[in-house]
Design a protein around this motif. Structure first.
Motif, PDB file in Angstrom:
ATOM      1  N   ASP A  10       8.616   6.848   4.737  1.00  0.00           N
ATOM      2  CA  ASP A  10       7.825   7.928   5.356  1.00  0.00           C
ATOM      3  C   ASP A  10       8.613   8.712   6.402  1.00  0.00           C
ATOM      4  OD1 ASP A  10       5.629   7.117   3.822  1.00  0.00           O
ATOM      5  OD2 ASP A  10       5.005   5.676   5.349  1.00  0.00           O
ATOM      6  N   LYS A  11       9.943   8.537   6.463  1.00  0.00           N
ATOM      7  CA  LYS A  11      10.760   9.317   7.392  1.00  0.00           C
ATOM      8  C   LYS A  11      11.393  10.485   6.644  1.00  0.00           C
ATOM      9  CE  LYS A  11      10.012   6.464  10.789  1.00  0.00           C
ATOM     10  NZ  LYS A  11       9.097   6.852  11.894  1.00  0.00           N
ATOM     11  N   ASN A  12      11.345  11.656   7.269  1.00  0.00           N
ATOM     12  CA  ASN A  12      11.942  12.839   6.657  1.00  0.00           C
ATOM     13  C   ASN A  12      12.896  13.486   7.645  1.00  0.00           C
ATOM     14  OD1 ASN A  12      12.043  15.927   6.163  1.00  0.00           O
ATOM     15  ND2 ASN A  12      11.298  15.111   4.229  1.00  0.00           N
ATOM     16  N   ILE A  13      14.095  13.769   7.198  1.00  0.00           N
ATOM     17  CA  ILE A  13      15.095  14.426   8.045  1.00  0.00           C
ATOM     18  C   ILE A  13      15.506  15.736   7.387  1.00  0.00           C
ATOM     19  CG2 ILE A  13      17.437  14.272   9.003  1.00  0.00           C
ATOM     20  CD1 ILE A  13      17.007  11.276   9.310  1.00  0.00           C
ATOM     21  N   LEU A  14      15.492  16.768   8.178  1.00  0.00           N
ATOM     22  CA  LEU A  14      15.900  18.092   7.722  1.00  0.00           C
ATOM     23  C   LEU A  14      17.375  18.294   8.052  1.00  0.00           C
ATOM     24  CD1 LEU A  14      15.352  21.041   6.785  1.00  0.00           C
ATOM     25  CD2 LEU A  14      14.570  21.514   9.125  1.00  0.00           C
ATOM     26  N   VAL A  15      18.151  18.727   7.071  1.00  0.00           N
ATOM     27  CA  VAL A  15      19.565  19.028   7.267  1.00  0.00           C
ATOM     28  C   VAL A  15      19.771  20.522   7.073  1.00  0.00           C
ATOM     29  CG1 VAL A  15      21.936  18.602   6.500  1.00  0.00           C
ATOM     30  CG2 VAL A  15      20.252  16.740   6.442  1.00  0.00           C
ATOM     31  N   VAL A  16      20.433  21.135   8.041  1.00  0.00           N
ATOM     32  CA  VAL A  16      20.700  22.567   7.978  1.00  0.00           C
ATOM     33  C   VAL A  16      22.187  22.777   8.240  1.00  0.00           C
ATOM     34  CG1 VAL A  16      20.076  24.853   8.831  1.00  0.00           C
ATOM     35  CG2 VAL A  16      18.422  22.966   8.986  1.00  0.00           C
ATOM     36  N   GLY A  17      22.861  23.529   7.384  1.00  0.00           N
ATOM     37  CA  GLY A  17      24.282  23.763   7.639  1.00  0.00           C
ATOM     38  C   GLY A  17      25.037  24.295   6.448  1.00  0.00           C
ATOM     39  N   ASP A  18      26.343  24.245   6.589  1.00  0.00           N
ATOM     40  CA  ASP A  18      27.246  24.802   5.576  1.00  0.00           C
ATOM     41  C   ASP A  18      27.390  23.827   4.412  1.00  0.00           C
ATOM     42  OD1 ASP A  18      28.138  27.247   7.042  1.00  0.00           O
ATOM     43  OD2 ASP A  18      28.830  25.757   8.481  1.00  0.00           O
ATOM     44  N   VAL A  19      26.772  24.169   3.298  1.00  0.00           N
ATOM     45  CA  VAL A  19      26.866  23.318   2.112  1.00  0.00           C
ATOM     46  C   VAL A  19      28.068  23.750   1.289  1.00  0.00           C
ATOM     47  CG1 VAL A  19      24.393  22.923   2.073  1.00  0.00           C
ATOM     48  CG2 VAL A  19      25.351  24.769   0.708  1.00  0.00           C
ATOM     49  N   MET A  20      28.630  22.801   0.590  1.00  0.00           N
ATOM     50  CA  MET A  20      29.785  23.109  -0.250  1.00  0.00           C
ATOM     51  C   MET A  20      29.888  22.112  -1.385  1.00  0.00           C
ATOM     52  SD  MET A  20      32.639  22.083   2.637  1.00  0.00           S
ATOM     53  CE  MET A  20      31.809  23.081   3.869  1.00  0.00           C
ATOM     54  N   LEU A  21      30.687  22.474  -2.355  1.00  0.00           N
ATOM     55  CA  LEU A  21      30.935  21.600  -3.494  1.00  0.00           C
ATOM     56  C   LEU A  21      32.348  21.050  -3.380  1.00  0.00           C
ATOM     57  CD1 LEU A  21      29.819  20.588  -6.283  1.00  0.00           C
ATOM     58  CD2 LEU A  21      31.020  22.537  -7.306  1.00  0.00           C
ATOM     59  N   ASP A  22      32.454  19.722  -3.367  1.00  0.00           N
ATOM     60  CA  ASP A  22      33.760  19.061  -3.378  1.00  0.00           C
ATOM     61  C   ASP A  22      34.115  18.737  -4.824  1.00  0.00           C
ATOM     62  OD1 ASP A  22      34.313  19.093  -0.678  1.00  0.00           O
ATOM     63  OD2 ASP A  22      33.300  17.203  -0.284  1.00  0.00           O
ATOM     64  N   ARG A  23      35.173  19.356  -5.313  1.00  0.00           N
ATOM     65  CA  ARG A  23      35.590  19.147  -6.706  1.00  0.00           C
ATOM     66  C   ARG A  23      36.922  18.414  -6.733  1.00  0.00           C
ATOM     67  NH1 ARG A  23      34.511  24.005 -10.421  1.00  0.00           N
ATOM     68  NH2 ARG A  23      32.563  22.836 -10.597  1.00  0.00           N
ATOM     69  N   TYR A  24      37.000  17.419  -7.599  1.00  0.00           N
ATOM     70  CA  TYR A  24      38.211  16.604  -7.702  1.00  0.00           C
ATOM     71  C   TYR A  24      38.761  16.673  -9.126  1.00  0.00           C
ATOM     72  CZ  TYR A  24      36.623  14.597  -3.287  1.00  0.00           C
ATOM     73  OH  TYR A  24      36.213  14.435  -1.986  1.00  0.00           O
ATOM     74  N   TRP A  25      40.028  16.988  -9.222  1.00  0.00           N
ATOM     75  CA  TRP A  25      40.740  16.909 -10.496  1.00  0.00           C
ATOM     76  C   TRP A  25      41.639  15.686 -10.429  1.00  0.00           C
ATOM     77  CZ3 TRP A  25      42.688  22.598 -11.758  1.00  0.00           C
ATOM     78  CH2 TRP A  25      41.577  23.393 -12.036  1.00  0.00           C
ATOM     79  N   HIS A  26      41.371  14.722 -11.288  1.00  0.00           N
ATOM     80  CA  HIS A  26      42.155  13.492 -11.323  1.00  0.00           C
ATOM     81  C   HIS A  26      43.106  13.504 -12.519  1.00  0.00           C
ATOM     82  CE1 HIS A  26      39.577  11.422  -8.323  1.00  0.00           C
ATOM     83  NE2 HIS A  26      38.596  12.110  -8.892  1.00  0.00           N
ATOM     84  N   GLY A  27      44.318  13.023 -12.311  1.00  0.00           N
ATOM     85  CA  GLY A  27      45.255  12.950 -13.426  1.00  0.00           C
ATOM     86  C   GLY A  27      46.547  12.269 -13.048  1.00  0.00           C
ATOM     87  N   GLY A  28      47.344  11.982 -14.051  1.00  0.00           N
ATOM     88  CA  GLY A  28      48.623  11.320 -13.820  1.00  0.00           C
ATOM     89  C   GLY A  28      49.750  12.316 -13.615  1.00  0.00           C
ATOM     90  N   THR A  29      50.784  11.867 -12.937  1.00  0.00           N
ATOM     91  CA  THR A  29      51.990  12.684 -12.743  1.00  0.00           C
ATOM     92  C   THR A  29      53.186  11.911 -13.279  1.00  0.00           C
ATOM     93  OG1 THR A  29      52.241  11.788 -10.518  1.00  0.00           O
ATOM     94  CG2 THR A  29      51.119  13.893 -10.718  1.00  0.00           C
ATOM     95  N   SER A  30      53.908  12.522 -14.191  1.00  0.00           N
ATOM     96  CA  SER A  30      55.059  11.829 -14.768  1.00  0.00           C
ATOM     97  C   SER A  30      56.300  12.712 -14.852  1.00  0.00           C
ATOM     98  CB  SER A  30      54.714  11.310 -16.174  1.00  0.00           C
ATOM     99  OG  SER A  30      54.335  12.383 -17.021  1.00  0.00           O
ATOM    100  N   ARG A  31      56.169  13.989 -14.447  1.00  0.00           N
ATOM    101  CA  ARG A  31      57.335  14.864 -14.561  1.00  0.00           C
ATOM    102  C   ARG A  31      57.257  16.010 -13.543  1.00  0.00           C
ATOM    103  NH1 ARG A  31      56.547  19.395 -18.177  1.00  0.00           N
ATOM    104  NH2 ARG A  31      54.380  19.531 -18.879  1.00  0.00           N
ATOM    105  N   ILE A  32      58.379  16.664 -13.357  1.00  0.00           N
ATOM    106  CA  ILE A  32      58.492  17.824 -12.486  1.00  0.00           C
ATOM    107  C   ILE A  32      58.454  19.086 -13.342  1.00  0.00           C
ATOM    108  CG2 ILE A  32      59.919  19.015 -10.776  1.00  0.00           C
ATOM    109  CD1 ILE A  32      58.731  16.406  -9.786  1.00  0.00           C
ATOM    110  N   SER A  33      57.767  20.100 -12.879  1.00  0.00           N
ATOM    111  CA  SER A  33      57.648  21.336 -13.634  1.00  0.00           C
ATOM    112  C   SER A  33      59.016  22.010 -13.793  1.00  0.00           C
ATOM    113  CB  SER A  33      56.684  22.291 -12.926  1.00  0.00           C
ATOM    114  OG  SER A  33      56.726  23.570 -13.524  1.00  0.00           O
ATOM    115  N   PRO A  34      59.325  22.537 -14.988  1.00  0.00           N
ATOM    116  CA  PRO A  34      60.574  23.291 -15.169  1.00  0.00           C
ATOM    117  C   PRO A  34      60.520  24.671 -14.513  1.00  0.00           C
ATOM    118  CG  PRO A  34      59.266  23.358 -17.168  1.00  0.00           C
ATOM    119  CD  PRO A  34      58.554  22.425 -16.239  1.00  0.00           C
ATOM    120  N   GLU A  35      59.294  25.093 -14.103  1.00  0.00           N
ATOM    121  CA  GLU A  35      59.117  26.420 -13.511  1.00  0.00           C
ATOM    122  C   GLU A  35      59.372  26.440 -12.011  1.00  0.00           C
ATOM    123  OE1 GLU A  35      55.110  27.117 -14.514  1.00  0.00           O
ATOM    124  OE2 GLU A  35      55.450  27.183 -16.683  1.00  0.00           O
TER     125      GLU A  35
END
Length: 475
Positions: A10-35
């Motif tokens: 029965d407790k309610n808390i109001l949150v007001v503020g700057d909302v955002m989306l945290d996006r994560y790209w996960h992956g492996g690294t095995s080489r250096i770019s030739p560019e």
């Protein structure tokens, strides 16, 4: 620990503020770019999480609080993703849509649990029209709120925060602020303001000592009519300042910091949630500190449930966390260990006369996990199993000797002929027996396996046995 502080029904808390989306790209690294001399990340997984004020709302929802969120988003796909993920967790969203702005999105590229780069997609707008829409939404939500959190990331949503705090005060709703920027006068009249040390020093100047933090903090608190000021200091802990109270300091609860992303969100969420049930800042700060210590050990923005927080607080309330404990105390310590990702190993026996074979066995058992618990038959149980002349050493002495073996974390006892009930109560990750057993003949094996654990059979070191030692002693 007062578990009623975590009863948020029965407790309610109001949150007001700057909302955002945290996006994560996960992956492996095995080489250096030739560019260019940069790593190439082969993206294998994309993860979206609520961030900023949305992460505060999510943290409250995970704790079991009823949450309403007011924030500004763009009229775009990411706003839909954000809203869907929040509503799935029970957060009621009252978004103000701004077609001219994108939903704030922070993209992090992660490889091998390391953040390689962060890319921010955002534009700021704080027009009078937007401020009025936010005030209208907040005013509508305040009558149902037990508290309001203003989560300021300086992205424009809280440009009109003085009016929002005034609206909360008019309805006697306590306001908690996670601030930003170099002007804290905009938070005049708030209930509690929670800057980190760098944010605090940006306002009052460099502090060379704890006393200086207290003196400058109290002056700032009085100047802006705050009931309390909480300064978070990273690895140096927290300092709470209140009118007519001595400063309250806490060492940080974090044992290992893996990722500080969202730690401040966790503090303000847990702090406010506990305050609405306890009405005490000190209690709220203690719980918030433990919650933050938990989440910084996780990768990315993370949350904690009320059940997890209750386990942590219960374990913390015990003066003795290792050694000889009651089964009930051990059960709570096992919960805490498993909560922290540790594997708990269980073994049992009479251990009447300890010999080198026992010690070697304990070391082997401990190597199967992170924590080892040894359950010992009581004296009555040993007599039923071994005869009236046993045990040679009483339970207290046997447990004391086991406690001294470095490989053992916890020693407890059981009075039954078998540890079946104890194993089912403790639910260890690994059950170990020594000797010529088959797994299906080991007491408690079915419970451990059905719970997702393992059962192991270890070979005792040849040449040692309690019976032979007793026979030798008796000549």
């Amino acid at each position: 620990m007062n578990s009623s502080y975590l009863n948020f029904k029965d407790k309610n808390i109001l949150v007001v503020g700057d909302v955002m989306l945290d996006r994560y790209w996960h992956g492996g690294t095995s080489r250096i770019s030739p560019e260019a001399p940069v790593q190439v990340v082969k993206v294998s997984n994309i993860e979206d999480r609520p961030g900023g004020a949305a992460n505060v709302a999510l943290g409250l929802a995970k704790l079991g609080v009823s949450v309403t969120l007011v924030g500004v988003v763009g009229d775009d796909e990411n706003a839909g993703i954000l809203k869907k993920s929040l509503e799935k967790e029970g957060v009621e969203c009252h978004f103000v849509y701004s077609p001219a702005l994108p939903t704030i999105t922070k993209l992090r590229v992660i490889s091998r649990h390391q953040q390689l780069i962060r890319l921010d997609f955002e534009e700021r707008e704080d027009t009078l029209e937007q401020n009025e829409k936010i005030l209208e939404a907040v005013t509508e939500c305040l009558p149902n709120a037990n508290a309001v959190i203003f989560s300021d990331y300086a992205k424009g949503c809280l440009a009109g925060v003085p009016d929002l705090i005034e609206a909360a005060n008019k309805q006697n709703v306590p306001s908690f602020v996670d601030p930003k920027g170099n002007d804290f006068s905009i938070y005049q009249g708030a209930t509690l303001v929670k800057p980190n040390l760098s944010e605090f020093e940006a306002i009052v100047g460099k502090c060379e000592s704890a006393k200086e933090i207290v003196d400058k903090g109290n002056a700032l608190r009085e100047k802006h009519s705050w009931d309390a000021l909480l300064v978070t200091r990273g690895e140096d802990g927290l300092v709470l300042l209140q009118d007519n109270h001595n400063p309250f300091s806490l060492a940080t609860a974090a044992k290992e910091v893996f990722d500080v992303t969202g730690a401040g969100d966790t503090v303000i969420a847990a702090l406010t949630a506990v305050y609405v049930t306890s009405q005490r800042f000190v209690d709220a700060v203690e719980y918030a500190n433990q919650a933050a210590g938990f989440v910084v050990g996780k990768l990315g923005t993370a949350s904690i449930t009320s059940e997890q927080l209750e386990v942590i607080m219960f374990a913390r309330s015990r003066t003795t966390n290792f050694g000889v404990l009651s089964p009930e105390q051990v059960r709570e310590q096992i919960k805490l260990a498993q909560l922290n990702g540790e594997k708990v190993v269980f073994t049992n026996g009479c251990f009447d006369i300890l010999h080198p074979g026992h010690v070697a066995y304990m070391r082997q058992a401990k190597a199967l996990g992170d924590r080892l618990i040894v359950a010992v038959n009581t004296d009555a149980s040993v007599k039923r199993l071994k005869g009236e002349k046993r045990p040679i050493n009483d339970l207290k002495h046997r447990m004391a000797v086991l406690e001294g073996i470095g490989a053992i974390d916890w020693v407890t006892c059981f009075d039954e002929d078998t540890p079946k009930e104890l194993i089912e109560a403790l639910s260890p990750d690994v059950l170990v027996k020594g000797g010529d057993y088959t797994i299906d003949s080991i007491v408690g094996a079915d419970h451990v396996i059905n719970s997702g654990g393992e059962v192991k059979v270890l070979t005792f070191v040849d040449g040692y046995s309690t019976t032979s030692i007793i026979e030798k002693a008796n000549g």
